[in-house]
Write a protein that holds these residues in place. Structure first.
Motif, mmCIF file in Angstrom:
data_model
loop_
_atom_site.group_PDB
_atom_site.id
_atom_site.type_symbol
_atom_site.label_atom_id
_atom_site.label_comp_id
_atom_site.label_asym_id
_atom_site.label_seq_id
_atom_site.Cartn_x
_atom_site.Cartn_y
_atom_site.Cartn_z
ATOM 1 N N SER A 245 0.816 -1.216 0.000
ATOM 2 C CA SER A 245 0.000 0.000 0.000
ATOM 3 C C SER A 245 0.849 1.266 0.000
ATOM 4 N N GLU A 246 0.278 2.342 -0.526
ATOM 5 C CA GLU A 246 0.918 3.664 -0.450
ATOM 6 C C GLU A 246 0.825 4.209 0.976
ATOM 7 N N LYS A 247 -0.143 3.694 1.725
ATOM 8 C CA LYS A 247 -0.356 4.189 3.090
ATOM 9 C C LYS A 247 0.592 3.469 4.044
ATOM 10 N N PRO A 248 1.391 4.201 4.794
ATOM 11 C CA PRO A 248 2.311 3.552 5.725
ATOM 12 C C PRO A 248 1.579 2.953 6.922
ATOM 13 N N PRO A 249 2.188 1.933 7.551
ATOM 14 C CA PRO A 249 1.544 1.315 8.719
ATOM 15 C C PRO A 249 1.706 2.193 9.963
ATOM 16 N N ARG A 250 0.937 1.892 10.953
ATOM 17 C CA ARG A 250 1.080 2.517 12.263
ATOM 18 C C ARG A 250 0.925 1.423 13.308
ATOM 19 N N PHE A 251 1.592 1.602 14.448
ATOM 20 C CA PHE A 251 1.364 0.689 15.572
ATOM 21 C C PHE A 251 0.903 1.555 16.736
ATOM 22 N N ILE A 252 -0.338 1.304 17.155
ATOM 23 C CA ILE A 252 -0.978 2.167 18.150
ATOM 24 C C ILE A 252 -0.866 1.532 19.538
ATOM 25 N N ILE A 253 -0.401 2.328 20.504
ATOM 26 C CA ILE A 253 -0.272 1.842 21.883
ATOM 27 C C ILE A 253 -1.071 2.782 22.792
ATOM 28 N N MET A 254 -2.079 2.238 23.460
ATOM 29 C CA MET A 254 -2.870 3.047 24.400
ATOM 30 C C MET A 254 -2.669 2.453 25.783
ATOM 31 N N GLU A 255 -2.366 3.309 26.737
ATOM 32 C CA GLU A 255 -2.118 2.776 28.075
ATOM 33 C C GLU A 255 -2.916 3.561 29.102
ATOM 34 N N TYR A 256 -3.708 2.833 29.861
ATOM 35 C CA TYR A 256 -4.541 3.453 30.892
ATOM 36 C C TYR A 256 -4.105 2.986 32.272
ATOM 37 N N ASN A 257 -3.908 3.929 33.177
ATOM 38 C CA ASN A 257 -3.678 3.623 34.592
ATOM 39 C C ASN A 257 -2.392 2.830 34.836
ATOM 40 N N LYS A 258 -1.298 3.456 34.475
ATOM 41 C CA LYS A 258 0.006 2.805 34.595
ATOM 42 C C LYS A 258 0.418 2.710 36.068
ATOM 43 N N LYS A 259 -0.104 1.749 36.768
ATOM 44 C CA LYS A 259 0.202 1.586 38.194
ATOM 45 C C LYS A 259 0.855 0.250 38.429
ATOM 46 N N ARG A 260 1.533 0.137 39.535
ATOM 47 C CA ARG A 260 2.256 -1.096 39.812
ATOM 48 C C ARG A 260 1.373 -2.230 40.336
ATOM 49 N N ASN A 261 0.764 -1.959 41.488
ATOM 50 C CA ASN A 261 0.127 -3.059 42.213
ATOM 51 C C ASN A 261 -1.300 -3.390 41.755
ATOM 52 N N THR A 262 -1.475 -3.433 40.465
ATOM 53 C CA THR A 262 -2.774 -3.848 39.955
ATOM 54 C C THR A 262 -2.533 -4.740 38.730
ATOM 55 N N SER A 263 -3.527 -5.537 38.365
ATOM 56 C CA SER A 263 -3.342 -6.463 37.248
ATOM 57 C C SER A 263 -3.204 -5.720 35.922
ATOM 58 N N THR A 264 -2.344 -6.239 35.063
ATOM 59 C CA THR A 264 -2.186 -5.676 33.719
ATOM 60 C C THR A 264 -2.896 -6.575 32.719
ATOM 61 N N ILE A 265 -3.770 -5.961 31.942
ATOM 62 C CA ILE A 265 -4.473 -6.701 30.894
ATOM 63 C C ILE A 265 -4.211 -5.988 29.571
ATOM 64 N N VAL A 266 -3.771 -6.756 28.585
ATOM 65 C CA VAL A 266 -3.507 -6.171 27.269
ATOM 66 C C VAL A 266 -4.600 -6.606 26.298
ATOM 67 N N LEU A 267 -5.135 -5.631 25.572
ATOM 68 C CA LEU A 267 -6.124 -5.911 24.531
ATOM 69 C C LEU A 267 -5.462 -5.639 23.184
ATOM 70 N N VAL A 268 -5.586 -6.577 22.271
ATOM 71 C CA VAL A 268 -4.976 -6.420 20.944
ATOM 72 C C VAL A 268 -6.087 -6.442 19.899
ATOM 73 N N GLY A 269 -6.082 -5.487 18.976
ATOM 74 C CA GLY A 269 -7.125 -5.441 17.948
ATOM 75 C C GLY A 269 -6.543 -5.445 16.552
ATOM 76 N N LYS A 270 -7.060 -6.323 15.700
ATOM 77 C CA LYS A 270 -6.613 -6.360 14.302
ATOM 78 C C LYS A 270 -7.062 -5.078 13.602
ATOM 79 N N GLY A 271 -6.094 -4.353 13.044
ATOM 80 C CA GLY A 271 -6.396 -3.078 12.406
ATOM 81 C C GLY A 271 -6.077 -3.061 10.921
#
Ligand code: BES
Ligand code: MN
Ligand code: ZN
Length: 502
Positions: A245-271
């Motif tokens: 494609s003529e359109k370049p790719p992008r890799f999007i990273i969104m991060e909410y509530n960057k805290k230590r003592n809580t569970s980390t859950i990653v959501l991945v979406g096909k774009g």
């Protein structure tokens, strides 16, 4: 955008263009409710005595009491033994669509008293019923009308929905329910808008801009990796698919509530903002649907927005590899071998199996966050539509407890998921003679072999893959889901995350 309001009032005091009363088909509830309406609106006695309205599920009658200026709309809830939260959503959708066709601007929904509609078969509470009413009505009034001009307008007349608590002590629950539902409805409609938008509006760069904007408004930190950084990271799958494609790719990273003592859950979406199939090109008929091949990404971006608005006590990261799968002199070819972010190689057997190539890099990247759970959403295979049709999302993964939790979330939200097996025997179908893995597994069990491909790239975390190809893109509208992009995944994930306990 539709706004919500709540109040406690008697039916005669409600200020709205259309006032809706939900009535069950059961004799006791039916008689009791009709008797009370007769008392409030004597002008309607002849209409009620005619007995044409019986309370059948989604039956409606529109009445014009001379005592008031509003239109009184009765909507049937059906028999109590068949009543469910989903039926309440659907009945609310009927109310909203009817009121909208009457050109009303405001619609009141009287929240049915749980005590009078509950039975051995159905038990609920004011909060849950109110969420369902708000969701069913709010989601049903969505229309992708941004590009319709003048006469073609397709405008929605209802601007405000009012949830009316029948009893004063229920008002607090109704208020909380509406606050939650409004956030979820907004996010679902955001996901629908992103999916429905034409591919000349939404391509990797603009999808990233949308994520950035959603982040700015909601205190989510958003980082966009451009082509250079994607190259430096060696995300071979993202680069290979984007090449055509003529359109370049992008890799999007969104991060909410960057805290230590809580569970980390990653959501991945096909774009994949448009999937032509690449050199292994798709047939022309229906190809425009493939503008929605980023529905997984849309669900992830919109879920991030909802999670931040609801201030959930979790560390949630959204990852979206965004590309356009086209064909040109620079496009990847069948036979190409790709080296992915984690060093593993894949053979491109079919350029139309592009989703797994970009997800491979994103699933490898997810390890950086040392997450407890990674959930990916992707319009990954046509096979899942053959297997489950449009009524359930295909689900596969390596952790049964998380799968069970998603199943419960699916039942509650009616964004149902259905587990497919990951028996060892399927794994060899992706075997390649020249690379670690091949990107197609042949004709049999396509959804399962796609999941086995992804499995090669997951790290030390619990993982669930949701194939939403059948549920995210709809050719037929239903009660509160329009045709086109359904926004599936948002309500499911928000519900799952809200109930998450370590
Ligand atoms: N985006 C499609 C899958 C799809 C099909 C989504 C129909 C929504 C509706 C995906 O990239 C694809 O083309 N998959 C191929 C894989 C095959 C070549 C191994 C498929 O399912 O045919
Ligand atoms: Mn494809
Ligand atoms: Zn695709």
């Amino acid at each position: 955008m539709i706004s919500f309001r709540t109040e406690h009032a008697s039916v005669t005091r409600i200020q709205a263009d259309v006032v809706t009363c939900f009535i069950s088909e059961d004799e006791r509830n039916y008689k009791q409710q009709i008797a009370s309406l007769k008392q409030h609106f004597p002008s309607l006695l002849p209409a009620f005595n005619a007995g044409t309205f019986t309370g059948k599920f989604q039956e409606t009658i529109t009445l014009f009491p001379s005592e008031r200026t509003f239109t009184l709309l009765l909507v049937g809830l059906g028999k109590s033994e068949k009543l469910s939260i989903e039926r309440i959503r659907k009945a609310a959708a009927t109310a909203a669509k009817t009121a909208n066709s009457l050109m009303g601007k405001s619609l009141a929904l009287i929240v049915p008293d749980p005590a009078t509609i509950s039975s051995e078969c159905f038990e609920s509470d004011v909060y849950t019923i109110s969420v369902a009413l708000a969701e069913g009505s709010g989601l049903s009034l969505y229309k992708f009308n941004k590009y319709l001009t003048g006469e073609n307008g397709g405008k929605i007349s209802i601007k405000q929905i009012i949830l009316v608590a029948g009893r004063a002590d229920g008002l607090r629950d109704v208020k909380n329910a509406v606050a939650f539902a409004a956030t979820v409805i907004e996010a679902t409609c955001f996901a629908r808008d992103l999916a429905n938008a034409p591919p000349n509006e939404i391509y990797p760069e603009t999808l990233a801009q949308n994520a950035k904007q959603a982040g700015r408004k909601n205190r989510i930190s958003v980082t966009i990796l451009d082509e250079k950084r994607i190259q430096r990271l060696k995300m071979g799958g993202v680069l290979a698919v984007a090449k055509g494609s003529e359109k370049p790719p992008r890799f999007i990273i969104m991060e909410y509530n960057k805290k230590r003592n809580t569970s980390t859950i990653v959501l991945v979406g096909k774009g994949v903002t448009f999937d032509s199939g690449g050199i292994s090109i798709k047939p022309a008929a229906g190809m425009s649907e493939m503008k929605m091949d980023m529905a997984g990404a849309a669900a992830v971006i919109a879920t991030m927005q909802a999670v931040a608005k609801l201030k959930l006590p979790l560390h949630v990261v959204g990852l979206v590899p965004a590309v356009e799968n086209l064909l040109s002199g620079r496009a990847m070819k069948p036979g190409d071998i790709i080296t992915h972010l984690n060093g593993k190689t894949s053979e491109v057997d079919n350029t139309d199996a592009e989703g797994r190539l970009i997800l491979a890099d994103a699933l490898s990247y997810a390890s950086r966050y040392k997450p407890e759970i990674v959930i990916d959403l992707a319009t990954l295979t046509g096979h899942v539509v053959v297997t489950l049709g449009h009524f359930a999302t295909g689900m596969l993964g390596n952790d049964q407890a998380t799968i069970n939790k998603l199943n419960e979330a699916g039942e509650r939200t009616y964004e149902r998921v259905w587990q497919l097996p990951m028996f060892d025997e399927y794994e060899k179908l992706n075997k390649s003679d020249v690379a670690d893995v091949k990107n197609s597994g042949g004709r049999a069990a396509g959804t399962i072999t796609a999941a086995f491909f992804l499995k090669q790239f997951i790290g030390e975390y619990k993982w669930v893959h949701l194939d939403i190809a059948g549920t995210a893109i709809l050719a037929e509208p239903s009660d509160y889901i329009p045709k086109g992009g359904s926004g599936v995944g948002v309500r499911l994930l928000v519900d799952f995350l809200r109930h998450f306990k370590r």
